[in-house]
Design a protein around this motif. Structure first.
Motif, mmCIF file in Angstrom:
data_model
loop_
_atom_site.group_PDB
_atom_site.id
_atom_site.type_symbol
_atom_site.label_atom_id
_atom_site.label_comp_id
_atom_site.label_asym_id
_atom_site.label_seq_id
_atom_site.Cartn_x
_atom_site.Cartn_y
_atom_site.Cartn_z
ATOM 1 N N MET A 1 -3.140 15.442 -12.087
ATOM 2 C CA MET A 1 -1.815 14.775 -12.467
ATOM 3 C C MET A 1 -2.301 13.189 -12.040
ATOM 4 O O MET A 1 -2.649 13.173 -10.896
ATOM 5 C CB MET A 1 -0.773 15.361 -11.923
ATOM 6 N N ILE A 2 -2.151 12.435 -13.154
ATOM 7 C CA ILE A 2 -2.029 11.155 -12.791
ATOM 8 C C ILE A 2 -0.772 10.439 -13.239
ATOM 9 O O ILE A 2 -0.142 10.876 -14.005
ATOM 10 C CB ILE A 2 -3.557 10.680 -13.348
ATOM 11 N N ALA A 3 -0.344 9.260 -12.692
ATOM 12 C CA ALA A 3 0.577 8.324 -13.059
ATOM 13 C C ALA A 3 -0.211 7.107 -13.395
ATOM 14 O O ALA A 3 -0.887 6.581 -12.682
ATOM 15 C CB ALA A 3 1.465 8.048 -11.759
ATOM 16 N N LEU A 4 0.216 6.698 -14.762
ATOM 17 C CA LEU A 4 -0.268 5.371 -15.226
ATOM 18 C C LEU A 4 1.007 4.507 -15.563
ATOM 19 O O LEU A 4 1.782 4.926 -16.243
ATOM 20 C CB LEU A 4 -0.936 5.349 -16.555
ATOM 21 N N ASN A 5 0.897 3.214 -14.838
ATOM 22 C CA ASN A 5 1.842 2.151 -15.099
ATOM 23 C C ASN A 5 1.466 1.367 -16.335
ATOM 24 O O ASN A 5 0.121 1.077 -16.497
ATOM 25 C CB ASN A 5 1.815 1.319 -13.861
ATOM 26 N N ILE A 6 2.274 1.247 -17.174
ATOM 27 C CA ILE A 6 2.132 0.243 -18.493
ATOM 28 C C ILE A 6 2.593 -1.034 -18.282
ATOM 29 O O ILE A 6 3.784 -1.259 -18.376
ATOM 30 C CB ILE A 6 2.818 1.295 -19.694
ATOM 31 N N PRO A 7 1.759 -1.920 -18.085
ATOM 32 C CA PRO A 7 2.182 -3.276 -17.986
ATOM 33 C C PRO A 7 2.972 -3.917 -19.131
ATOM 34 O O PRO A 7 3.805 -4.774 -19.204
ATOM 35 C CB PRO A 7 1.261 -4.047 -17.274
ATOM 36 N N ASP A 8 2.226 -3.666 -20.082
ATOM 37 C CA ASP A 8 2.744 -4.251 -21.497
ATOM 38 C C ASP A 8 3.421 -3.354 -22.217
ATOM 39 O O ASP A 8 3.367 -2.697 -23.123
ATOM 40 C CB ASP A 8 1.471 -4.681 -22.564
ATOM 41 N N ARG A 9 4.740 -3.177 -21.936
ATOM 42 C CA ARG A 9 5.790 -2.477 -22.543
ATOM 43 C C ARG A 9 6.142 -2.698 -24.114
ATOM 44 O O ARG A 9 6.257 -1.665 -24.854
ATOM 45 C CB ARG A 9 7.134 -2.361 -21.722
#
Length: 165
Positions: A1-9
């Motif tokens: 499992m990974i969590a990826l933050n998306i900066p360009d919403r």
């Protein structure tokens, strides 16, 4: 499992709601909070569809995102951002089997509950989390790592910028 933050919403939500980037995924469930909270599941109801429509569907348990996307977009569009939304995507059985075959994994279809991509927007933060569900306990984490890598490649192919959390 990974969590990826998306900066360009803005770019991501455009690809999610206005383009076909995620159309091949199935939807397990989704919820949206604007002035009200709306929750839906992706379970298909056979009686709603014509026989021809039903037979043309690759999988008969969950709806494709392409079917639900216009409705979901209507829920969130407007002058104000939603407070939150969550969409749980599932890779189709056919694509799951294809992934396993191409990687040489020998899990049976009965052992895999699903390969999931959870998208969660909450108070300005957008995070995508992967997950794998098994129907029984499995020590081997190869499929989980393979799914994580596939999602990273999927995002890269669609020019989705992410930061691993």
């Amino acid at each position: 499992m990974i969590a990826l933050n998306i900066p360009d919403r803005k770019d991501f939500t455009s690809k999610l709601f206005l383009q076909d980037s995620f159309d091949s995924f199935l939807v397990s469930q989704a919820s949206f909070t604007t002035g009200i909270c709306i929750s839906l599941d992706g379970v298909l109801h056979k009686d709603y569809f014509t026989d021809a429509q039903w037979e043309s569907m690759e999988q008969h348990d969950l709806a494709r995102w392409s079917l639900l996307k216009p409705l979901c977009y209507q829920i969130i569009k407007g002058n104000r951002l939603p407070e939150q939304f969550k969409i749980v995507f599932v890779l189709s059985r056919a694509n799951t089997e294809k992934l396993m075959k191409n990687s040489g994994l020998s899990f049976s279809a009965e052992q895999i509950g699903g390969l999931f991509l959870n998208i969660r927007y909450d108070q300005g933060t957008l995070v995508c989390t992967t997950g794998v569900s098994f129907t029984s306990f499995i020590m081997d984490k190869t499929l989980e790592r393979l799914w994580d890598d596939m999602i990273k490649r999927f995002f890269k192919a669609r020019a989705i910028v992410w930061e691993q959390l």
